[in-house]
Design a protein around this motif. Structure first.
Motif, PDB file in Angstrom:
ATOM      1  N   ILE A 188       0.912  -0.951  -0.044  1.00 42.87           N
ATOM      2  CA  ILE A 188       0.227   0.041  -0.057  1.00 42.87           C
ATOM      3  C   ILE A 188       1.038   1.616  -0.316  1.00 42.87           C
ATOM      4  CG2 ILE A 188      -2.472   0.535   0.909  1.00 42.87           C
ATOM      5  CD1 ILE A 188      -1.386  -0.652   3.009  1.00 42.87           C
ATOM      6  N   VAL A 189       0.497   2.508  -0.879  1.00 41.04           N
ATOM      7  CA  VAL A 189       1.106   3.560  -0.460  1.00 41.04           C
ATOM      8  C   VAL A 189       0.062   4.594   0.499  1.00 41.04           C
ATOM      9  CG1 VAL A 189       1.535   5.487  -2.123  1.00 41.04           C
ATOM     10  CG2 VAL A 189       1.801   2.900  -2.799  1.00 41.04           C
ATOM     11  N   LEU A 190       1.402   4.830   1.557  1.00 38.21           N
ATOM     12  CA  LEU A 190       0.214   5.752   1.511  1.00 38.21           C
ATOM     13  C   LEU A 190       1.250   6.833   2.049  1.00 38.21           C
ATOM     14  CD1 LEU A 190      -0.166   3.675   5.837  1.00 38.21           C
ATOM     15  CD2 LEU A 190      -2.375   4.075   3.880  1.00 38.21           C
ATOM     16  N   ASP A 191      -0.079   7.609   2.257  1.00 37.98           N
ATOM     17  CA  ASP A 191       0.420   9.401   2.194  1.00 37.98           C
ATOM     18  C   ASP A 191       1.706   9.742   3.488  1.00 37.98           C
ATOM     19  OD1 ASP A 191      -0.493  10.577   0.024  1.00 37.98           O
ATOM     20  OD2 ASP A 191      -2.594  11.268   1.145  1.00 37.98           O
ATOM     21  N   ASN A 192       2.873  10.308   4.242  1.00 37.76           N
ATOM     22  CA  ASN A 192       3.109  11.150   4.479  1.00 37.76           C
ATOM     23  C   ASN A 192       1.987  11.279   5.886  1.00 37.76           C
ATOM     24  OD1 ASN A 192       5.689   9.851   3.912  1.00 37.76           O
ATOM     25  ND2 ASN A 192       6.441  11.372   3.343  1.00 37.76           N
ATOM     26  N   GLN A 219     -11.184  -1.024   6.453  1.00 38.20           N
ATOM     27  CA  GLN A 219     -11.663  -0.092   5.798  1.00 38.20           C
ATOM     28  C   GLN A 219     -11.994   0.841   4.661  1.00 38.20           C
ATOM     29  OE1 GLN A 219     -14.736   0.563   8.213  1.00 38.20           O
ATOM     30  NE2 GLN A 219     -14.521  -0.525   8.872  1.00 38.20           N
ATOM     31  N   SER A 220     -11.433   1.431   4.009  1.00 37.65           N
ATOM     32  CA  SER A 220     -11.077   2.054   3.046  1.00 37.65           C
ATOM     33  C   SER A 220     -11.902   0.989   1.958  1.00 37.65           C
ATOM     34  CB  SER A 220      -9.286   2.301   2.944  1.00 37.65           C
ATOM     35  OG  SER A 220      -8.259   1.566   2.397  1.00 37.65           O
ATOM     36  N   THR A 221     -10.459  -0.206   2.273  1.00 35.00           N
ATOM     37  CA  THR A 221     -11.215  -1.478   0.691  1.00 35.00           C
ATOM     38  C   THR A 221     -13.034  -1.488   1.375  1.00 35.00           C
ATOM     39  OG1 THR A 221      -9.290  -2.650   1.380  1.00 35.00           O
ATOM     40  CG2 THR A 221     -10.111  -3.376  -0.212  1.00 35.00           C
ATOM     41  N   LEU A 222     -13.044  -2.224   2.091  1.00 33.09           N
ATOM     42  CA  LEU A 222     -14.224  -2.916   2.316  1.00 33.09           C
ATOM     43  C   LEU A 222     -15.749  -1.731   1.488  1.00 33.09           C
ATOM     44  CD1 LEU A 222     -14.579  -4.551   5.112  1.00 33.09           C
ATOM     45  CD2 LEU A 222     -14.849  -5.462   3.008  1.00 33.09           C
ATOM     46  N   ASN A 223     -15.563  -0.324   1.741  1.00 31.56           N
ATOM     47  CA  ASN A 223     -16.215   0.847   1.769  1.00 31.56           C
ATOM     48  C   ASN A 223     -15.502   1.321   1.128  1.00 31.56           C
ATOM     49  OD1 ASN A 223     -17.683   0.314   4.678  1.00 31.56           O
ATOM     50  ND2 ASN A 223     -16.589   1.729   5.697  1.00 31.56           N
ATOM     51  N   LYS A 224     -14.825   1.925   0.087  1.00 30.92           N
ATOM     52  CA  LYS A 224     -14.510   1.547  -1.739  1.00 30.92           C
ATOM     53  C   LYS A 224     -14.560   3.384  -1.045  1.00 30.92           C
ATOM     54  CE  LYS A 224     -16.112  -1.569  -4.925  1.00 30.92           C
ATOM     55  NZ  LYS A 224     -16.619  -2.571  -3.511  1.00 30.92           N
ATOM     56  N   LYS A 225     -13.198   3.704   0.031  1.00 31.78           N
ATOM     57  CA  LYS A 225     -12.824   4.504   0.364  1.00 31.78           C
ATOM     58  C   LYS A 225     -11.668   5.012   0.071  1.00 31.78           C
ATOM     59  CE  LYS A 225     -15.878   5.974   3.728  1.00 31.78           C
ATOM     60  NZ  LYS A 225     -16.679   5.767   5.640  1.00 31.78           N
ATOM     61  N   GLU A 226     -11.265   5.993  -0.008  1.00 31.43           N
ATOM     62  CA  GLU A 226      -9.668   6.695  -0.494  1.00 31.43           C
ATOM     63  C   GLU A 226      -9.117   6.510   0.813  1.00 31.43           C
ATOM     64  OE1 GLU A 226      -6.990  10.267  -2.168  1.00 31.43           O
ATOM     65  OE2 GLU A 226      -9.261  10.405  -2.353  1.00 31.43           O
ATOM     66  N   LEU A 227      -7.902   6.618   0.765  1.00 36.90           N
ATOM     67  CA  LEU A 227      -7.154   5.893   2.156  1.00 36.90           C
ATOM     68  C   LEU A 227      -6.266   7.699   2.828  1.00 36.90           C
ATOM     69  CD1 LEU A 227      -5.024   2.650   2.943  1.00 36.90           C
ATOM     70  CD2 LEU A 227      -5.188   4.172   4.439  1.00 36.90           C
ATOM     71  N   ASN A 228      -7.570   8.475   2.652  1.00 36.63           N
ATOM     72  CA  ASN A 228      -6.641   9.599   2.912  1.00 36.63           C
ATOM     73  C   ASN A 228      -6.737   9.948   4.694  1.00 36.63           C
ATOM     74  OD1 ASN A 228      -9.193   9.871   3.642  1.00 36.63           O
ATOM     75  ND2 ASN A 228      -9.877  11.228   2.184  1.00 36.63           N
ATOM     76  N   LEU A 229      -5.961  11.110   4.711  1.00 34.04           N
ATOM     77  CA  LEU A 229      -6.528  11.792   5.929  1.00 34.04           C
ATOM     78  C   LEU A 229      -7.441  11.558   7.510  1.00 34.04           C
ATOM     79  CD1 LEU A 229      -4.085  12.406   8.417  1.00 34.04           C
ATOM     80  CD2 LEU A 229      -4.747  14.981   7.499  1.00 34.04           C
ATOM     81  N   GLU A 230      -8.431  12.121   6.179  1.00 34.69           N
ATOM     82  CA  GLU A 230      -9.912  12.260   6.951  1.00 34.69           C
ATOM     83  C   GLU A 230      -9.605  10.096   7.084  1.00 34.69           C
ATOM     84  OE1 GLU A 230     -12.657  13.671   4.260  1.00 34.69           O
ATOM     85  OE2 GLU A 230     -14.293  13.149   5.174  1.00 34.69           O
ATOM     86  N   LEU A 231      -9.988   9.795   6.595  1.00 35.31           N
ATOM     87  CA  LEU A 231     -10.356   8.004   6.671  1.00 35.31           C
ATOM     88  C   LEU A 231      -9.457   8.256   7.827  1.00 35.31           C
ATOM     89  CD1 LEU A 231     -12.297   6.233   5.756  1.00 35.31           C
ATOM     90  CD2 LEU A 231     -10.520   4.972   4.600  1.00 35.31           C
ATOM     91  N   ALA A 232      -8.092   8.628   7.830  1.00 34.86           N
ATOM     92  CA  ALA A 232      -7.170   7.763   9.276  1.00 34.86           C
ATOM     93  C   ALA A 232      -7.663   8.777   9.888  1.00 34.86           C
ATOM     94  CB  ALA A 232      -5.718   7.931   8.589  1.00 34.86           C
ATOM     95  N   VAL A 233      -8.213   9.779  10.626  1.00 36.56           N
ATOM     96  CA  VAL A 233      -8.567  10.665  11.910  1.00 36.56           C
ATOM     97  C   VAL A 233      -9.717   9.558  11.921  1.00 36.56           C
ATOM     98  CG1 VAL A 233      -9.791  12.386  12.468  1.00 36.56           C
ATOM     99  CG2 VAL A 233      -7.616  12.363  10.691  1.00 36.56           C
ATOM    100  N   THR A 234     -10.856   9.659  11.165  1.00 33.88           N
ATOM    101  CA  THR A 234     -11.698   8.909  11.670  1.00 33.88           C
ATOM    102  C   THR A 234     -11.671   7.539  12.591  1.00 33.88           C
ATOM    103  OG1 THR A 234     -13.086   9.671   9.747  1.00 33.88           O
ATOM    104  CG2 THR A 234     -14.461   8.038  11.003  1.00 33.88           C
ATOM    105  N   ILE A 235     -10.906   6.365  11.500  1.00 36.81           N
ATOM    106  CA  ILE A 235     -10.305   5.112  12.179  1.00 36.81           C
ATOM    107  C   ILE A 235      -9.497   5.066  13.268  1.00 36.81           C
ATOM    108  CG2 ILE A 235      -9.370   2.991  12.037  1.00 36.81           C
ATOM    109  CD1 ILE A 235     -12.300   3.770  10.137  1.00 36.81           C
TER     110      ILE A 235
END
Ligand code: ADP
Ligand code: MG
Length: 340
Positions: A188-192, A219-235
């Motif tokens: 996986i490629v993750l933003d810094n 979460q990002s795979t199952l809900n087809k969400k972009e793996l960005n900071l917003e998702l990271a903050v929620t999770i």
């Protein structure tokens, strides 16, 4: 079969200040098993900090360098079970013989032998035999040898013959490097900014760090969400809250009392008042399902009850959930509040 997991290699073990001594002693031991002063090598530290990984890395590396050496990784629990079975089957000599043939013996979570006198006694003989024959012993423990309770002194004193090296919680920089490596391994490629967010919020141990990354990915795979900071903050915020809550039976009592508009300390009061008895049972039920606390410890914290009372409470609540709709709604609401 040496029971080693190839993922637990040195290559996959990130070095940091938290593990530098333990790691380099491990490298030295695998390059020269039985031939260094680090015998036994005792790796100790809290759960999730890399003891099993490092102990296995030593085994893997030794096998690479010395194909003819017998390396065995075994958990103390498995050792204990094998021993009990050997006794039951009158095979104690075979058991001893098997362990005395090993060149590099790795026993994980040695604290599990606490109070097991017969197993300790047998391990003492195996230890002596191996050590005298210049074979290597590697032990892991969740406590420093001096703090181990329920262990024979003659064993403890032998643990101190070699080197005890501790594993500590990684600092921020090391957490960042561990996350980079795990993400890379998973392709996986993750933003810094995502990595930095995780590293600054998930701080307890490496296992939780890994868990956070896995949740995020799932979460990002199952809900087809972009793996960005917003998702990271929620999770991550949810995870961090969950692990905090997990520690606190106090918090559960508070939420349950809040829900029924009862004063918080009322659960400690000795009374048969129905609403209080039921609130107490619910608090016990949530403590059992949401924490790792034992029945006895839950009981002692909620109204000084014994473990049988807690067990009964859990059964009662489970029954009511199945049979009483209104009750189940209450439970769901409390559950939601607890997970907010
Ligand atoms: P312990 O045995 O101390 O409870 P583990 O060895 O099982 O801990 O480690 C927990 C997880 O964290 C494992 O998946 C392991 O690979 C990982 N881990 C621990 N330390 C490191 C490290 N320094 N570099 C990379 N991964 C690590
Ligand atoms: Mg372990």
């Amino acid at each position: 079969d040496s029971q080693l997991n190839p993922d637990y290699s040195f290559a996959n073990f990130i070095e940091g200040d938290c593990n530098r001594l333990a790691r380099s002693a491990g490298v030295a031991v695998s390059e020269n098993p039985g031939g260094t002063a680090f015998n036994p090598l005792v790796l100790y530290g809290d759960s999730g900090l890399g003891k099993t990984h490092l102990a296995q890395a030593i085994g893997i590396k030794t096998k690479e360098l010395y194909q003819d050496k017998t390396v065995l990784y075994v958990s103390a629990n498995k050792f204990q079970t094998q021993f009990t079975e050997a006794i039951r089957n009158n095979n104690k000599n075979d058991f001893l013989h098997f362990y005395q043939m090993i060149d590099v013996l790795i026993i994980d979570d040695i604290q599990e032998l606490a109070g097991k006198e017969k197993t300790q006694n047998t391990f003492f003989h195996i230890f002596n035999h191996l050590h005298q024959s210049g074979k290597q012993l590697i032990l892991t423990s969740d406590k420093a040898p001096i703090e181990l309770k329920g262990m024979e002194n003659r064993l403890l004193s032998r643990f101190k013959w070699g080197l005890s090296a501790d594993l500590q919680n990684p600092d921020y920089e090391t957490r960042v490097r561990i996350l980079h490596q795990k993400a890379y391994k998973d392709g996986i490629v993750l933003d810094n900014e995502v990595i930095e967010y995780i590293a600054s919020h998930v701080t307890n141990n490496v296992r939780e760090l890994e868990g956070a990354l896995i949740s995020l990915l799932a979460q990002s795979t199952l809900n087809k969400k972009e793996l960005n900071l917003e998702l990271a903050v929620t999770i991550i915020d949810r995870l961090v809250k969950n692990t905090k809550r997990e520690l606190s039976i106090d918090y559960i009592q508070k939420v349950v009392c809040d829900h029924f508009s009862l004063p918080i300390d009322v659960l400690q009061v000795k009374t048969r008042k129905r609403e209080i008895v039921q609130a107490r049972q619910i608090a016990m039920y949530f403590s059992k399902t949401l924490t790792k606390a034992s029945l006895a410890s839950i009981g002692s914290q909620i109204g000084k009850k014994d473990h049988a009372t807690v067990l009964h409470a859990c059964k009662t609540v489970n029954n009511l959930i199945d049979t009483d709709r209104g009750f189940k709604t209450q439970i769901d609401e409390i559950d939601k509040k607890l997970k907010m």
